[in-house]
Design an enzyme around this catalytic site. Structure first.
Site, PDB file in Angstrom:
ATOM      1  N   TYR A 153      80.215  44.929  27.657  1.00  0.00           N
ATOM      2  CA  TYR A 153      78.854  45.435  27.841  1.00  0.00           C
ATOM      3  C   TYR A 153      78.806  46.945  27.616  1.00  0.00           C
ATOM      4  O   TYR A 153      77.905  47.456  26.936  1.00  0.00           O
ATOM      5  CB  TYR A 153      78.397  45.077  29.256  1.00  0.00           C
ATOM      6  CG  TYR A 153      76.959  45.373  29.581  1.00  0.00           C
ATOM      7  CD1 TYR A 153      75.936  44.550  29.122  1.00  0.00           C
ATOM      8  CD2 TYR A 153      76.610  46.463  30.386  1.00  0.00           C
ATOM      9  CE1 TYR A 153      74.608  44.804  29.446  1.00  0.00           C
ATOM     10  CE2 TYR A 153      75.289  46.717  30.708  1.00  0.00           C
ATOM     11  CZ  TYR A 153      74.294  45.891  30.236  1.00  0.00           C
ATOM     12  OH  TYR A 153      72.976  46.137  30.558  1.00  0.00           O
ATOM     13  N   LYS A 157      76.652  48.834  24.738  1.00  0.00           N
ATOM     14  CA  LYS A 157      75.610  49.798  25.083  1.00  0.00           C
ATOM     15  C   LYS A 157      75.912  51.183  24.526  1.00  0.00           C
ATOM     16  O   LYS A 157      75.001  51.929  24.151  1.00  0.00           O
ATOM     17  CB  LYS A 157      75.428  49.845  26.602  1.00  0.00           C
ATOM     18  CG  LYS A 157      74.828  48.567  27.198  1.00  0.00           C
ATOM     19  CD  LYS A 157      73.496  48.213  26.554  1.00  0.00           C
ATOM     20  CE  LYS A 157      72.745  47.132  27.315  1.00  0.00           C
ATOM     21  NZ  LYS A 157      71.474  46.771  26.650  1.00  0.00           N
TER      22      LYS A 157
END
Length: 252
Positions: A153, A157
């Site tokens: 993640y 991002k």
């Protein structure tokens, strides 16, 4: 706003930040395509916009599938009008420590966050370039700065921040701005899932988070939606390539 109402696409808009953003852009006078993995899941957001007097269309699409994305954008253009605002919000979690993380954990997160933003931006930008006006807002996260158990993640991002800055350079000459919003702790189903994974009561999880935030409260989806509203507005035409942390305090 221009005389002709803008048309916005918001991905992952069935709930949470996406739903709040779709409703806010509709309140700003835009027609909004509410995109999620299953069209049926968009009904509550679409109905809420309609109840407030807005215009919305629910669209089902897997953001990581090129054919589905291109079909979704074509449908939006046919039924609502050419999309000139895009919010790449769709996201998933597959948290795990590095030594436990599977190929599927990694690939799913990259597919939804990075490939999804790439495909939707690529499909929508042609409408923006033709009209010499556009706004793209990508959802990053404070996790881009690093967060235990989120190697996939965090990498996705952080990647979205580089993607944002590059598109700002490429599309700027055509009147298209591209920015990213990086939320901190926001009360959503996703943060509730994180608390569950950690086996922590969600109320306690929120209280602990608030104690570490300078404004001493967790964020709400509407906090993020307000920032996106500005970046999607006429008034934000000289803001591009930026990453804005909506986190209740400063972030690097």
């Amino acid at each position: 706003m221009s005389e002709e109402p803008r048309v916005a696409i918001v991905t992952g808009a069935a709930r949470g930040i996406g739903a709040a953003t779709a409703r806010r852009l509709a309140a700003d006078g835009m027609a909004v395509a509410v995109v999620d993995i299953e069209e049926a899941a968009t009904k509550d957001t679409v109905d809420a916009i309609a109840a407030d007097g807005g215009r919305a269309l629910g669209v089902g699409a897997d953001v990581s599938d090129r054919d589905q994305v291109e079909a979704a954008v074509a449908r939006v253009a046919a039924e609502l009008g050419a999309p000139t605002v895009l919010v790449n919000n769709a996201g998933v979690l597959r948290d795990n420590l590095l030594f436990k993380m599977t190929n599927a954990d990694w690939d799913t997160v990259m597919g939804v966050h990075l490939r999804g933003a790439f495909l939707f931006s690529q499909a929508a930008q042609k409408h923006m370039v033709e009209r010499k006006w556009g706004r793209i807002v990508n959802l990053s996260s404070t996790s881009a700065l690093g967060n235990r158990g989120q190697a996939n993640y965090a990498a996705a991002k952080a990647g979205l921040q580089g993607f944002t800055k590059t598109l700002a350079i490429e599309l700027g000459p055509f009147g298209v701005t591209v920015n990213a919003v990086a939320p901190g702790f926001i009360v959503t189903d996703m943060t509730a899932a994180t608390a569950a994974r950690m086996k922590v009561d969600f109320e306690d999880f929120q209280k602990h988070a608030a104690a570490e935030i300078p404004v001493r409260r967790p964020g709400r989806p509407e906090d993020v939606a307000h920032t996106i509203s500005f970046l999607a507005s006429e008034g934000a035409g000289f803001v591009s390539g930026q990453v804005i942390y909506v986190a209740g305090g400063p972030r690097a």
